[in-house]
Design an enzyme around this catalytic site. Structure first.
Site, PDB file in Angstrom:
ATOM      1  N   ARG A  33       0.825  -1.221   0.000  1.00  0.00           N
ATOM      2  CA  ARG A  33       0.000   0.000   0.000  1.00  0.00           C
ATOM      3  C   ARG A  33       0.858   1.270   0.000  1.00  0.00           C
ATOM      4  O   ARG A  33       0.511   2.272   0.625  1.00  0.00           O
ATOM      5  CB  ARG A  33      -0.957   0.038   1.204  1.00  0.00           C
ATOM      6  CG  ARG A  33      -1.986  -1.087   1.258  1.00  0.00           C
ATOM      7  CD  ARG A  33      -3.012  -0.930   0.133  1.00  0.00           C
ATOM      8  NE  ARG A  33      -4.151  -1.813   0.302  1.00  0.00           N
ATOM      9  CZ  ARG A  33      -4.215  -3.059  -0.171  1.00  0.00           C
ATOM     10  NH1 ARG A  33      -3.207  -3.562  -0.856  1.00  0.00           N
ATOM     11  NH2 ARG A  33      -5.305  -3.783  -0.001  1.00  0.00           N
ATOM     12  N   SER A  52     -11.169  -1.056   2.125  1.00  0.00           N
ATOM     13  CA  SER A  52     -10.530  -1.242   3.442  1.00  0.00           C
ATOM     14  C   SER A  52     -10.236   0.138   4.010  1.00  0.00           C
ATOM     15  O   SER A  52      -9.548   0.929   3.368  1.00  0.00           O
ATOM     16  CB  SER A  52      -9.207  -1.976   3.311  1.00  0.00           C
ATOM     17  OG  SER A  52      -9.397  -3.274   2.840  1.00  0.00           O
ATOM     18  N   GLU A  98      -6.300   4.100   5.632  1.00  0.00           N
ATOM     19  CA  GLU A  98      -5.787   3.962   4.269  1.00  0.00           C
ATOM     20  C   GLU A  98      -6.144   5.169   3.389  1.00  0.00           C
ATOM     21  O   GLU A  98      -5.314   5.629   2.608  1.00  0.00           O
ATOM     22  CB  GLU A  98      -6.353   2.667   3.668  1.00  0.00           C
ATOM     23  CG  GLU A  98      -5.504   2.087   2.573  1.00  0.00           C
ATOM     24  CD  GLU A  98      -6.152   0.850   1.963  1.00  0.00           C
ATOM     25  OE1 GLU A  98      -5.786  -0.250   2.362  1.00  0.00           O
ATOM     26  OE2 GLU A  98      -7.023   0.994   1.089  1.00  0.00           O
TER      27      GLU A  98
END
Ligand code: EPU
Length: 344
Positions: free
Chosen positions: A164, A233, A329
């Site tokens: 990520r 997410s 995130e």
């Protein structure tokens, strides 16, 4: 150039947050992009790059030029015995692109089907799912470098892809991605080791079936943003030291974990949130989804501060129970359109 004033961004962010941009423009070409950046400079506005809006936390009023990336096109640059090299416009829809590659028998991206957003955002957080990360299939990323004021190409190696993460996260206001060049395989190397994917694929080991099973699994767990506005997410899976993992797992032996090459351990944020009692729980209009605790949902006209109140409450409960701080995130923007770190 058609600049629109006081533009409502609610339909353009998948969390459906009410957010108005003082100035908004859609760009279809790199030339449009350069014009837009010049306009922003002349008007002394910051620039907020809007892609698919699936990973953004926006405040209610944004004094900035919102640049909506709409550069289209898929071009075959090169073909050899084993692979195809293709150049794709940043504004191309990600999922439609993945379906197209599979139909063309260009393989690699099948595990990444149904991820929301556009191609141009895919390298930024190195999107990943079911054992595949997009960085593995990127050759170069074409950008407009706002610091050097020129178009430039960044090799996959220089993008420094990791979980990520990429250089685009380290230096968020410098580059605007215009195109992504992918290298896809003629012979599929199917990755089915993740969780329940192997069982779902069964004996029909084909890229087409793998793609379909990924779609089925995602549809069964992840809420459709049209019905339940969300940003996928909401937290990253924390990566912790082995000693820290051993401490937690001695008390919670069923904690799902994934050992990393460097000896650290990735643990499942969804499990931590679930165990902390947040699965299906709401605070006001914002809650964690019933079928997947890692997904934060805006159930009714929430604003940024409502989202923040909920995710901070989740963070607090998880810290209290496991002594692990979850990191959000999605990217947080301030009222001048600049990306901000999440405060704790
Ligand atoms: N779990 C629970 N309760 C929950 C959710 C998960 O106990 O409510 C457990 C599951 O049983 C499983 C583990 O946690 O043992 C991991 O769950 P899952 O396989 O659903 O994957 P994830 O870690 O929740 C990650 C990515 C997803 C990606 C899937 C599949 C991150 C932050 N998320 O989710 O990415 O689709 O793996 O590869 O890495 C996204 O980034 O938006 C996203 C959806």
């Amino acid at each position: 150039m058609n600049v629109q004033k006081q533009f409502q961004l609610k339909p353009y962010n998948t969390l459906s947050l009410d957010a108005v941009g003082s100035d908004y423009v859609e760009v279809d070409t790199t030339e449009d992009l350069v014009d837009a950046l010049n306009y922003a400079k002349a008007q002394q506005l910051n620039v907020l790059i809007l892609s698919g809006g699936s990973n953004m936390l926006l405040p209610e009023q944004i004094q900035a030029l919102v640049v909506h990336m709409n550069i289209q096109g898929i071009e075959l640059l090169h073909e050899d015995q084993d692979s195809y090299t293709i150049r794709v416009g940043a504004g191309q829809n990600w999922h439609a692109f993945v379906l197209w590659t599979t139909a063309q028998k260009m393989y690699g991206l099948q595990n990444l089907a149904l991820i929301p957003g556009l191609v141009g955002a895919s390298p930024v957080q190195n999107i990943g799912a079911y054992g595949v990360e997009v960085g593995e299939f990127i050759e170069t990323v074409e950008v407009y470098d706002r610091e050097q004021q020129c178009l430039s190409q960044i090799s996959a190696q220089d993008c420094a892809f990791s979980y990520r993460h990429s250089i685009f996260k380290d230096d968020p206001n410098r580059y605007v991605i215009t195109h992504v060049v992918f290298k896809l395989l003629k012979k599929a190397d199917l990755k089915i080791s993740y969780g329940d994917l192997k069982a779902a694929v069964g004996d029909e080991l084909t890229p087409e079936n793998l793609q379909q099973q990924v779609i089925n699994i995602r549809q069964s767990k992840l809420p459709d943003p049209k019905q339940y506005p969300n940003a996928g997410s909401f937290f990253k899976n924390p990566i912790i030291q082995l000693t820290e993992y051993e401490q937690i797992s001695s008390q919670f032996p069923t904690l799902p974990h994934y050992p990393q090459a460097d000896g650290s351990v990735k643990i499942a944020a969804g499990w931590l949130i679930d165990q902390a009692g947040w699965k299906g729980k709401q605070l006001g209009s914002v809650g964690m989804f019933q079928k997947q605790a890692l997904v934060l949902v805006n159930y009714a006209d929430a604003k940024l501060q409502d989202v923040q109140a909920t995710y901070r409450a989740v963070q607090q409960d998880v810290v209290q129970k496991f002594n692990v701080l979850l990191e959000p995130e999605p990217v947080l923007f301030d009222s001048t359109g600049l990306i901000q770190p999440h405060s704790q």
